[in-house]
Motif scaffolding. Structure first.
Motif, mmCIF file in Angstrom:
data_model
loop_
_atom_site.group_PDB
_atom_site.id
_atom_site.type_symbol
_atom_site.label_atom_id
_atom_site.label_comp_id
_atom_site.label_asym_id
_atom_site.label_seq_id
_atom_site.Cartn_x
_atom_site.Cartn_y
_atom_site.Cartn_z
ATOM 1 N N UNK A 103 0.811 -1.218 0.000
ATOM 2 C CA UNK A 103 0.000 0.000 0.000
ATOM 3 C C UNK A 103 0.842 1.265 0.000
ATOM 4 N N UNK A 104 2.059 1.193 0.563
ATOM 5 C CA UNK A 104 2.901 2.388 0.631
ATOM 6 C C UNK A 104 3.823 2.529 -0.574
ATOM 7 N N UNK A 105 3.830 1.538 -1.459
ATOM 8 C CA UNK A 105 4.677 1.622 -2.652
ATOM 9 C C UNK A 105 4.181 2.741 -3.557
ATOM 10 N N UNK A 106 5.095 3.427 -4.268
ATOM 11 C CA UNK A 106 4.671 4.512 -5.157
ATOM 12 C C UNK A 106 3.792 3.989 -6.283
ATOM 13 N N UNK A 107 2.852 4.821 -6.708
ATOM 14 C CA UNK A 107 1.980 4.452 -7.814
ATOM 15 C C UNK A 107 2.789 4.353 -9.101
ATOM 16 N N UNK A 108 2.471 3.381 -9.925
ATOM 17 C CA UNK A 108 3.088 3.273 -11.242
ATOM 18 C C UNK A 108 2.355 4.206 -12.205
ATOM 19 N N UNK A 114 -4.941 5.435 -14.704
ATOM 20 C CA UNK A 114 -6.259 4.806 -14.523
ATOM 21 C C UNK A 114 -7.091 5.558 -13.482
ATOM 22 N N UNK A 115 -6.438 6.262 -12.588
ATOM 23 C CA UNK A 115 -7.139 7.031 -11.553
ATOM 24 C C UNK A 115 -7.501 8.438 -12.018
ATOM 25 N N UNK A 222 6.519 19.491 -28.359
ATOM 26 C CA UNK A 222 7.038 18.343 -27.618
ATOM 27 C C UNK A 222 6.283 17.077 -28.026
ATOM 28 N N UNK A 223 6.918 15.955 -27.845
ATOM 29 C CA UNK A 223 6.249 14.695 -28.171
ATOM 30 C C UNK A 223 5.146 14.405 -27.152
ATOM 31 N N UNK A 224 4.223 13.554 -27.529
ATOM 32 C CA UNK A 224 3.148 13.161 -26.621
ATOM 33 C C UNK A 224 3.702 12.453 -25.390
ATOM 34 N N UNK A 225 4.800 11.741 -25.545
ATOM 35 C CA UNK A 225 5.417 11.073 -24.392
ATOM 36 C C UNK A 225 5.875 12.084 -23.346
ATOM 37 N N UNK A 226 6.381 13.238 -23.792
ATOM 38 C CA UNK A 226 6.804 14.287 -22.844
ATOM 39 C C UNK A 226 5.599 14.818 -22.087
ATOM 40 N N UNK A 227 4.510 15.098 -22.787
ATOM 41 C CA UNK A 227 3.293 15.570 -22.108
ATOM 42 C C UNK A 227 2.819 14.540 -21.094
ATOM 43 N N UNK A 228 2.814 13.281 -21.480
ATOM 44 C CA UNK A 228 2.300 12.243 -20.582
ATOM 45 C C UNK A 228 3.153 12.099 -19.329
ATOM 46 N N UNK A 229 4.475 12.142 -19.474
ATOM 47 C CA UNK A 229 5.318 11.940 -18.300
ATOM 48 C C UNK A 229 5.259 13.155 -17.377
ATOM 49 N N UNK A 230 5.098 14.360 -17.925
ATOM 50 C CA UNK A 230 4.965 15.548 -17.069
ATOM 51 C C UNK A 230 3.595 15.570 -16.395
ATOM 52 N N UNK A 231 2.592 15.121 -17.110
ATOM 53 C CA UNK A 231 1.268 14.986 -16.517
ATOM 54 C C UNK A 231 1.294 13.944 -15.402
ATOM 55 N N UNK A 232 1.975 12.833 -15.623
ATOM 56 C CA UNK A 232 2.108 11.796 -14.610
ATOM 57 C C UNK A 232 2.785 12.345 -13.353
ATOM 58 N N UNK A 233 3.833 13.162 -13.534
ATOM 59 C CA UNK A 233 4.546 13.711 -12.379
ATOM 60 C C UNK A 233 3.648 14.634 -11.557
ATOM 61 N N UNK A 234 2.843 15.459 -12.218
ATOM 62 C CA UNK A 234 1.909 16.336 -11.502
ATOM 63 C C UNK A 234 0.877 15.520 -10.724
ATOM 64 N N UNK A 235 0.310 14.524 -11.388
ATOM 65 C CA UNK A 235 -0.719 13.712 -10.749
ATOM 66 C C UNK A 235 -0.153 12.881 -9.604
ATOM 67 N N UNK A 236 1.070 12.387 -9.761
ATOM 68 C CA UNK A 236 1.707 11.625 -8.686
ATOM 69 C C UNK A 236 1.834 12.471 -7.425
#
Length: 255
Positions: A103-108, A114-115, A222-236
């Protein structure tokens, strides 16, 4: 496992103290109580990562009430289906520690997406649908808005994690809309992130956007991968605050 908290709810003081000792040897802060009411008082006073509860002591009603008062995992001790044998305390502690570690492991990245509930604000139908398709493919729930009015209506419904906002909008600038969204979340106590997405990818526009309340600024080149990884960092970061920091009890104001 420092920083984790466990609450033991057992009628037998001896068994409860043995579990407490074994957990504290693993670095888990542990409190032991002998009933549902004192357990509810402990939960109200401090967040817990795991509850170890004697099933026969709490009963179905007590278990339901405990689960309703905390988002901690609940490990039920007993002889019934889905319960863990209390006669083997070392096995109980192993199970408890493994559960807390999971439960304490970081989200992938897939778990984060998915959230995620995301609002896209862009007057270009082509780009809106392109973004929607990319994010839905990752598992995000996506809402799209063509203009400021539709965006504000979507925000008023609540439940959003992030707004991806085009800088150039008809009738208003993306910067003005960003300021409006930032004020909206501050007044409502909401915690959605704001990402400016633009073809005007220069330092001056970056400074203007961040000063207007944006949490990140991504060029359309920027590539879509860059947007996704920066979006992931904000959401994390957002989910970490929601899942952990916001569970901490508030300090009473000093006199």
């Amino acid at each position: 496992m420092n920083g984790l908290r466990t609450l033991i709810v057992m009628g037998s003081r001896t068994q409860g103290l043995l579990l407490k000792l074994l957990l504290e040897e693993r670095g888990v802060e542990t409190v032991c109580v002998d009933g549902v009411e004192p357990a509810l008082a402990e939960i109200a006073g401090s967040p817990q990562d795991l509850l170890i509860v004697e099933g026969d002591l709490a009963g179905p009603t007590g278990l339901a009430e405990l689960r309703a008062r905390t988002d901690a995992a609940v490990l039920v001790l007993g002889r019934g289906a889905g319960e863990h044998d209390p006669s083997d305390p070392k096995a109980v502690v192993e199970t408890a520690c493994a559960l807390m570690e999971r439960r304490s492991a970081p989200l992938t990245m897939p778990e984060i997406f998915r959230r995620a509930r995301i609002l896209i604000v862009d007057d270009s139908a082509t780009y809106r649908e392109f973004l929607r398709g990319e994010l839905e493919q990752e598992g995000c729930a996506v809402t799209a808005a063509r203009n400021a009015d539709e965006a504000v209506e979507a925000l008023a419904g609540g439940g959003l994690d992030c707004v991806i906002l085009d800088l150039v909008m008809p009738g208003t600038s993306g910067t003005q809309l960003c300021e409006r969204f930032d004020g909206f979340r501050r007044r409502r106590g909401l915690f959605f992130q704001i990402v400016i997405l633009t073809s005007q990818d220069d330092e001056e526009q970056l400074m203007i956007s961040l000063n207007a309340g944006a949490d990140d600024f991504v060029g359309k080149a920027q590539t879509m991968d860059v947007l996704k990884v920066r979006l992931m960092a904000l959401l994390r970061r957002k989910y970490f605050v929601e899942d952990h920091l916001m569970r901490l009890p508030r300090l009473a104001p000093s006199a």
